[in-house]
Write a protein that holds these residues in place. Structure first.
Motif, PDB file in Angstrom:
ATOM      1  N   ARG A   1       0.267  -5.635   5.940  1.00 28.35           N
ATOM      2  CA  ARG A   1       0.804  -4.010   5.945  1.00 28.35           C
ATOM      3  C   ARG A   1       0.288  -3.241   7.208  1.00 28.35           C
ATOM      4  O   ARG A   1      -0.581  -3.579   8.033  1.00 28.35           O
ATOM      5  N   LEU A   2       0.954  -2.309   7.303  1.00 23.81           N
ATOM      6  CA  LEU A   2       0.855  -1.220   8.364  1.00 23.81           C
ATOM      7  C   LEU A   2      -0.535  -0.654   8.392  1.00 23.81           C
ATOM      8  O   LEU A   2      -1.018   0.091   7.317  1.00 23.81           O
ATOM      9  N   LYS A   3      -1.273  -0.518   9.448  1.00 26.60           N
ATOM     10  CA  LYS A   3      -2.789  -0.096   9.184  1.00 26.60           C
ATOM     11  C   LYS A   3      -2.754   1.427   9.835  1.00 26.60           C
ATOM     12  O   LYS A   3      -3.416   2.044   9.625  1.00 26.60           O
TER      13      LYS A   3
ATOM     14  N   ASP B   1       0.412  -4.628  12.818  1.00 26.12           N
ATOM     15  CA  ASP B   1      -0.093  -3.860  11.791  1.00 26.12           C
ATOM     16  C   ASP B   1      -0.050  -2.487  12.388  1.00 26.12           C
ATOM     17  O   ASP B   1      -1.019  -1.658  11.740  1.00 26.12           O
TER      18      ASP B   1
END
Ligand code: G3P
Ligand code: MG
Length: 412
Positions: free
Chosen positions: A341-343, A48
């Motif tokens: 999801r990308l954090k 992520d």
């Protein structure tokens, strides 16, 4: 002026701006990521977090790869950790530059993971059928980039000088050079027949100008003209009744700069002047001609590139599209593996004024965290106090990757 909130200032400079509103288009997905995506059942899941790497002073110095750049990028690819390259450089089409860098760094790269300073200009559709002036770069390479972006009528200061050598008396010795790549103008400069004279609808500085004298002369002529018609002078100039004393209030072409960098790390051991130096020189001439800030006159312009919000938004979207492609590829290979999801994005750069300031001040519309990491292989001199404090200061790009991956491990 350009340093205000980026999205609106990205195009709008003041309440009576003439700049267009930019409608972001979704990026096209590409399907040749398999080249550098590990999809075997044992390969690590896409995490992520991701990286955005600056180029000059981080991965290369002038055209030479920096020692551990290959190691850093190939490690990330082996671990399926997504990254993009985000540079204030340019001057060639993305596909050309990616090809070159891929060879130099011996790492498979493609345009879906690559943002140059002028890449967002491709989205300015409203000028694609108008005559624009493109400034900067070697020969007319930037014209050809603009044409590949879809701009149909692109001229350069070299075209103007070749057609009208008297426009700048001090580049006559360069006429043979300009003649080797200049093209006939779509219209001549006809001071006595403005309706048929050459007219410019917008000016784009794509890359570091090579002939500051000629370029500043041509821009000055346009900025003082009526409606961007060469050879004319606006009657509104210097009118105290008007905003900005009437300057840039008569349909003059908007000015777009792609890169604010005053200094950048090239081959020489000390930083060199960049496109920002050229802009400062133009601003100086403009102030001398108009009276400048003390007379309430400014040079209205749009400046994109790092550290500005809109360029980081553009880059974040590019990264998300690229990562989504990788995820799709991986899920194809391992349906059971769901990727979150990308954090977080680690912005690795050598220039505090662009990379670190951008990474620190960017407000992700998706709430993603950007973490700035400063390396000592470029503009920033290790041990000196950076203008913008990074989250971490390290030696080089490999140290940056190790530090960030270490941080992530600690979060697990
Ligand atoms: O002209 C390029 C220079 O301004 C910096 O490039 O890759 O360090 O953002 P980069
Ligand atoms: Mg740099």
């Amino acid at each position: 002026m350009a340093l205000q909130s980026p999205i609106l200032s990205f195009l709008r400079l003041s309440s009576h701006s003439r700049s267009p509103i930019l409608q972001f288009r979704p990026f096209l997905t590409r399907n040749h990521h398999r080249r550098h995506l590990q999809t075997s059942s044992t390969s690590p899941p896409i995490p992520d977090y991701a990286f955005a790497f600056d180029i000059d002073g981080v991965l290369v110095r002038s055209s030479d790869p920096l020692p551990r750049a290959h190691k850093a990028l190939s490690y990330l690819q082996s671990q399926n950790i997504p990254f993009i390259l985000l540079t204030n450089g340019g001057g060639k089409h993305e596909s050309e530059r990616v090809e070159e860098l891929s060879k130099k760094l011996k790492v498979p790269l493609d345009t879906s993971m690559f943002v140059q300073s002028h890449t967002p200009f491709e989205e300015l559709d409203e000028y694609k059928d108008k005559t624009i002036l493109v400034v900067g770069g070697d020969e007319d390479k930037c014209r050809r980039v603009a044409e590949r972006y879809g701009f149909k009528s692109v001229i350069t200061p070299g075209d103007i000088l070749t057609a009208h050598p008297s426009i700048w008396p001090f580049s006559q010795q360069f006429l043979p050079y300009y003649a080797s790549f200049s093209r006939p103008l779509p219209r001549p400069i006809l001071p006595n027949d403005p309706t048929n004279s050459l007219q410019i609808s917008a000016v784009f500085i794509y890359n570091d100008p090579r002939d500051w004298g000629l370029d500043i002369q041509v821009l000055k002529d346009l900025l003082l003209s009526r409606a961007g018609i060469f050879g004319t002078l606006s009657s509104k100039n210097n009118n105290p009744e008007l905003p900005n004393r009437g300057f840039q209030r008569d349909g003059q072409p908007p000015l777009f700069f792609s890169n604010p960098d005053l200094l950048w790390a090239a081959a020489y051991h000390l930083p060199r002047l960049g496109q920002g130096g050229f802009r400062e020189a133009l601003e100086g001439v403009w102030a001398a001609i108009t009276g400048g800030p003390r007379m309430g006159v400014e040079l209205e312009k749009t400046v994109i590139g790092k550290p500005f919000q809109a360029t980081f938004e553009f880059a974040e979207r590019k990264l998300l599209t690229h990562r989504a492609d990788l995820v799709r590829e991986q899920e194809l290979g391992r349906a059971e593996q769901k990727v979150g999801r990308l954090k977080r994005v680690y912005m690795v750069g050598d220039n505090p004024a662009s990379d670190i300031r951008g990474g620190n001040t960017f407000k992700s519309p998706r709430g993603m965290e950007w973490v700035s990491v400063l390396v000592g292989t470029g503009v920033h001199v290790p041990g000196s106090e950076p203008e913008w404090a990074p989250r971490a200061e390290v030696g080089d790009v490999w140290d940056a990757v190790r530090w960030a991956v270490g941080e992530e491990k600690m979060k697990m």
